[in-house]
Motif scaffolding. Structure first.
Motif: not given
Length: 371
Positions: A177-179, A171, A185, A189, A134, A136, A175, A155, A149, A187
């Motif tokens: 997914c993340a937003d 982490l 934020a 895993t 990911t 961002h 990872a 991260l 990530s 994450v």
């Protein structure tokens, strides 16, 4: 932007005119939505619309053919290919800078790049020891950076002017997914890990939480409070056709709940096909949300009323990614194989990627039904 753009942005009045392309009658587009021209040659991993700061509307798509592409979306629903950039591995994610001048891309080649749209040049701005899942953009009052990530279980935060990360946070697992919605934020895993970070002053872990879902995380999307517009929670999707709505600090424990989606109606003997939730997108105006799944459908939901607003007709392949434009009147969704049924489930004769645009503002209006 690209030096030649003079087209107006898509509007809720102009977008949604009748499509006339004869190709739209096939079963990859059963609802006859607008088709993006010159789509990727392989599975689509990410769709992102340009921020509302730009006078025109642009759409980017990352894909497994190693490319990220950009189109201009006109008010009549037509699209114009503008440019593309290439990695040496599949592009897994992409995002915009807040001013719309740059695009960031994350790849299986273990790098992230910054694509300057005015010069049409791309440079490497991040490096990991494994594919980057990911990317961002983070815009804080006292700093700007990108957050990456990776499957290397880290991260990282990067000032794009430096080759070294500003910060590296370990982490617990790879990872998935993340937003980011500043100052939050999230994450997700492998091993169903979920970590929330606060980004004010400098990024730091806020809390780890137990996953509300029993199966592997697939996607996560942060939502804001309707009154304050500050991030208060997130929607989490899994491979098991289920979404969790989770508030970080719920006023009532019952505010957190899960719901089933992207499942077949089942047979008389109780057999039900269950599909992965591939993407979750929140509507920028109404606060409702869209989910897309391996079943080849998208659904619109009102989480506050706990109601389904609409389910699409079924496409002939999974819907891998989705996005709303800044005004909330265009819903983009990508029909492409997601490998959920392995190599044997892939039919190259019919599983060609398509990106479709739907006029959606009214369909996403909140339900009149209340809890």
């Amino acid at each position: 932007m690209f030096g030649t753009s003079t087209f107006g942005g898509a509007t809720s009045t102009g977008f949604g005119a009748t499509a006339t392309n004869a190709a739209l009658t096939t079963n990859y587009n059963p609802m006859k939505d607008f088709e993006v021209v010159s789509p990727p040659d392989d599975s689509v991993s990410s769709l992102r619309f340009s921020p509302g700061t730009l006078p025109s509307t642009f759409l980017i798509a990352g894909s497994w053919d190693n490319n990220v592409r950009c189109w201009e979306v006109n008010a009549d629903g037509s699209t114009v290919p503008k440019a593309q950039q290439t990695h040496t591995g599949p592009v897994l994610d992409c995002c915009w800078s807040d001013d719309g001048s740059k695009v960031f891309t994350a790849s299986c080649d273990k790098t992230a790049k910054m694509w300057d749209l005015n010069s049409n040049q791309a440079i490497q701005v991040a490096q990991h020891d494994a594919p980057i899942k990911t990317v961002h953009w983070v815009k804080a009052p006292n700093y700007s950076c990108i957050m990456t990530s990776s499957w290397d279980k880290t991260l990282k935060f990067w000032d794009t002017r430096s080759s070294a990360p500003m910060m590296t946070i370990p982490l617990p697992e790879r990872a998935y997914c993340a937003d980011v919605l500043y100052p939050m934020a999230v994450v997700g895993t492998a091993g169903r890990g979920l970590i929330i970070y606060q980004l004010e002053n400098q990024p730091q872990e806020f809390k780890k939480i137990d996953s509300p879902l029993k199966y592997q995380h697939r996607c996560v999307s942060i939502f804001p409070d309707k009154k304050t517009n500050q991030p208060v929670g997130f929607a989490l999707g899994s491979i098991e056709g289920r979404v969790a709505i989770h508030y970080v600090n719920p006023t009532n424990p019952r505010d957190n709940f899960t719901f089933k989606c992207h499942r077949s109606n089942g047979t008389p003997n109780g057999v039900q096909d269950i599909y992965a939730v591939n993407d979750i997108s929140f509507h920028p105006v109404h606060g409702t949300l869209a989910t897309t799944g391996s079943d080849g459908r998208f659904s619109f939901w009102d989480k506050d009323a706990r109601t389904k607003l609409k389910t699409s007709e079924q496409l002939d392949q999974p819907i891998a990614a989705s996005a709303f434009n800044a005004q909330g009147n265009i819903f983009a969704y990508a029909a492409s194989y997601d490998w959920s049924k392995g190599h044997e489930g892939y039919d190259p004769a019919k599983m060609k990627p398509h990106i479709l645009l739907r006029s959606c503002f009214d369909e996403l209006k909140p339900s009149a039904k209340k809890n």
